[in-house]
Design a protein around this motif. Structure first.
Motif, PDB file in Angstrom:
ATOM      1  N   ILE A 124       1.738  -3.977  -1.581  1.00 57.27           N
ATOM      2  CA  ILE A 124       1.705  -3.694  -3.021  1.00 57.27           C
ATOM      3  C   ILE A 124       1.843  -4.992  -3.818  1.00 57.27           C
ATOM      4  O   ILE A 124       1.114  -5.212  -4.784  1.00 57.27           O
ATOM      5  CB  ILE A 124       2.809  -2.679  -3.409  1.00 57.27           C
ATOM      6  CG1 ILE A 124       2.468  -1.304  -2.843  1.00 57.27           C
ATOM      7  CG2 ILE A 124       2.992  -2.622  -4.916  1.00 57.27           C
ATOM      8  CD1 ILE A 124       3.572  -0.281  -2.984  1.00 57.27           C
ATOM      9  N   LYS A 125       2.768  -5.862  -3.406  1.00 58.13           N
ATOM     10  CA  LYS A 125       2.960  -7.135  -4.109  1.00 58.13           C
ATOM     11  C   LYS A 125       1.699  -7.992  -4.041  1.00 58.13           C
ATOM     12  O   LYS A 125       1.294  -8.594  -5.032  1.00 58.13           O
ATOM     13  CB  LYS A 125       4.158  -7.886  -3.532  1.00 58.13           C
ATOM     14  CG  LYS A 125       5.473  -7.297  -3.974  1.00 58.13           C
ATOM     15  CD  LYS A 125       6.646  -8.099  -3.501  1.00 58.13           C
ATOM     16  CE  LYS A 125       7.916  -7.434  -4.008  1.00 58.13           C
ATOM     17  NZ  LYS A 125       9.077  -8.232  -3.897  1.00 58.13           N
ATOM     18  N   LYS A 126       1.060  -8.022  -2.880  1.00 62.07           N
ATOM     19  CA  LYS A 126      -0.162  -8.807  -2.710  1.00 62.07           C
ATOM     20  C   LYS A 126      -1.271  -8.260  -3.612  1.00 62.07           C
ATOM     21  O   LYS A 126      -1.982  -9.013  -4.286  1.00 62.07           O
ATOM     22  CB  LYS A 126      -0.619  -8.796  -1.251  1.00 62.07           C
ATOM     23  CG  LYS A 126      -1.877  -9.615  -0.996  1.00 62.07           C
ATOM     24  CD  LYS A 126      -2.342  -9.462   0.439  1.00 62.07           C
ATOM     25  CE  LYS A 126      -3.615 -10.215   0.733  1.00 62.07           C
ATOM     26  NZ  LYS A 126      -4.697 -10.036  -0.209  1.00 62.07           N
ATOM     27  N   THR A 127      -1.402  -6.944  -3.657  1.00 66.13           N
ATOM     28  CA  THR A 127      -2.423  -6.312  -4.509  1.00 66.13           C
ATOM     29  C   THR A 127      -2.155  -6.600  -5.980  1.00 66.13           C
ATOM     30  O   THR A 127      -3.096  -6.862  -6.739  1.00 66.13           O
ATOM     31  CB  THR A 127      -2.462  -4.794  -4.250  1.00 66.13           C
ATOM     32  OG1 THR A 127      -2.720  -4.569  -2.867  1.00 66.13           O
ATOM     33  CG2 THR A 127      -3.535  -4.123  -5.085  1.00 66.13           C
ATOM     34  N   CYS A 128      -0.892  -6.568  -6.393  1.00 65.72           N
ATOM     35  CA  CYS A 128      -0.548  -6.882  -7.784  1.00 65.72           C
ATOM     36  C   CYS A 128      -0.964  -8.310  -8.134  1.00 65.72           C
ATOM     37  O   CYS A 128      -1.537  -8.551  -9.206  1.00 65.72           O
ATOM     38  CB  CYS A 128       0.952  -6.703  -8.026  1.00 65.72           C
ATOM     39  SG  CYS A 128       1.465  -4.989  -8.143  1.00 65.72           S
ATOM     40  N   ILE A 129      -0.685  -9.236  -7.241  1.00 63.54           N
ATOM     41  CA  ILE A 129      -1.060 -10.636  -7.475  1.00 63.54           C
ATOM     42  C   ILE A 129      -2.576 -10.766  -7.548  1.00 63.54           C
ATOM     43  O   ILE A 129      -3.122 -11.418  -8.452  1.00 63.54           O
ATOM     44  CB  ILE A 129      -0.468 -11.548  -6.377  1.00 63.54           C
ATOM     45  CG1 ILE A 129       1.057 -11.613  -6.522  1.00 63.54           C
ATOM     46  CG2 ILE A 129      -1.077 -12.953  -6.445  1.00 63.54           C
ATOM     47  CD1 ILE A 129       1.774 -12.229  -5.348  1.00 63.54           C
ATOM     48  N   GLU A 173       1.655  -7.719 -13.311  1.00 64.71           N
ATOM     49  CA  GLU A 173       3.014  -8.231 -13.282  1.00 64.71           C
ATOM     50  C   GLU A 173       3.914  -7.308 -12.469  1.00 64.71           C
ATOM     51  O   GLU A 173       3.899  -6.091 -12.654  1.00 64.71           O
ATOM     52  CB  GLU A 173       3.544  -8.362 -14.712  1.00 64.71           C
ATOM     53  CG  GLU A 173       4.901  -8.986 -14.792  1.00 64.71           C
ATOM     54  CD  GLU A 173       5.402  -9.100 -16.234  1.00 64.71           C
ATOM     55  OE1 GLU A 173       6.586  -9.393 -16.417  1.00 64.71           O
ATOM     56  OE2 GLU A 173       4.596  -8.870 -17.159  1.00 64.71           O
ATOM     57  N   ASP A 174       4.712  -7.888 -11.580  1.00 63.63           N
ATOM     58  CA  ASP A 174       5.651  -7.120 -10.766  1.00 63.63           C
ATOM     59  C   ASP A 174       6.952  -6.996 -11.543  1.00 63.63           C
ATOM     60  O   ASP A 174       7.642  -7.979 -11.779  1.00 63.63           O
ATOM     61  CB  ASP A 174       5.891  -7.840  -9.429  1.00 63.63           C
ATOM     62  CG  ASP A 174       6.868  -7.116  -8.531  1.00 63.63           C
ATOM     63  OD1 ASP A 174       7.196  -5.953  -8.822  1.00 63.63           O
ATOM     64  OD2 ASP A 174       7.303  -7.711  -7.529  1.00 63.63           O
ATOM     65  N   GLU A 196       5.587  -2.523   0.856  1.00 63.20           N
ATOM     66  CA  GLU A 196       6.014  -3.332  -0.285  1.00 63.20           C
ATOM     67  C   GLU A 196       5.255  -4.653  -0.335  1.00 63.20           C
ATOM     68  O   GLU A 196       4.800  -5.083  -1.404  1.00 63.20           O
ATOM     69  CB  GLU A 196       7.522  -3.587  -0.210  1.00 63.20           C
ATOM     70  CG  GLU A 196       8.065  -4.278  -1.433  1.00 63.20           C
ATOM     71  CD  GLU A 196       9.580  -4.340  -1.446  1.00 63.20           C
ATOM     72  OE1 GLU A 196      10.118  -4.678  -2.509  1.00 63.20           O
ATOM     73  OE2 GLU A 196      10.224  -4.064  -0.423  1.00 63.20           O
ATOM     74  N   ALA A 197       5.087  -5.298   0.823  1.00 65.15           N
ATOM     75  CA  ALA A 197       4.345  -6.565   0.867  1.00 65.15           C
ATOM     76  C   ALA A 197       2.901  -6.362   0.429  1.00 65.15           C
ATOM     77  O   ALA A 197       2.340  -7.181  -0.314  1.00 65.15           O
ATOM     78  CB  ALA A 197       4.409  -7.151   2.273  1.00 65.15           C
TER      79      ALA A 197
END
Length: 161
Positions: free
Chosen positions: A149-154, A159-160, A146-147
């Motif tokens: 994926i969030k980093k890659t999105c940023i 947008e998450d 999850e961490a």
């Protein structure tokens, strides 16, 4: 014996030519009882409340197909039901003492939320909250995934949701 299965009107399929149709005898099929199939599969994974849970899974997909927007990548048929049940079985195997309703709710969310559009997600959340009113979901720990994926999105400017 030769059998040909046709799904007329199904995306990407073509009709059988008339000269070949004449060589085969048609057989009518009926839609299977998804709830019964789901119940048997849940029992095979060790769920004791499989009858009620199977109806909730099938009802979730029925209501979703009726209320959510029509998208090519949405699937609310038997394949989707089987995916949810397999996910629920995996969760049950990992957490055998977890509440069975919570397991099924988590499996439904895990298998479906990633493919929904933002507007449909609100409707879907309403559907599952109506079907599972007493269940309080605790956040699932997906660890490093999850961490990451969030980093890659940023990094990609996504947008998450």
């Amino acid at each position: 014996a030769v059998f040909i299965t046709m799904n007329p009107g199904y995306a990407g399929r073509t009709e059988l030519p008339d000269n070949l149709k004449a060589l085969f005898r048609p057989v009518a099929m009926m839609v299977p009882d998804y709830a019964m199939i789901a119940e048997i599969m849940l029992f095979s994974f060790g769920f004791s409340d499989a009858k009620v849970l199977s109806k909730k899974i099938v009802t979730t997909f029925k209501l979703s197909s009726e209320q959510l927007s029509s998208q090519d990548h949405y699937d609310f048929g038997m394949r989707a039901v089987k995916t949810v049940i397999s996910a629920a079985g995996n969760i049950k195997r990992e957490y055998p003492n977890m509440n069975e309703e919570l397991i099924v709710l988590r499996a439904i969310r895990d298998a479906n939320v990633p493919k929904f559009l933002q507007d449909d997600l609100k409707l879907f959340n309403g559907i599952v909250s109506d079907l599972f009113p007493r269940i309080k979901e605790e956040p699932m720990d997906y660890g490093e995934m999850e961490a990451s994926i969030k980093k890659t999105c940023i990094d990609k400017g996504l947008e998450d949701v």
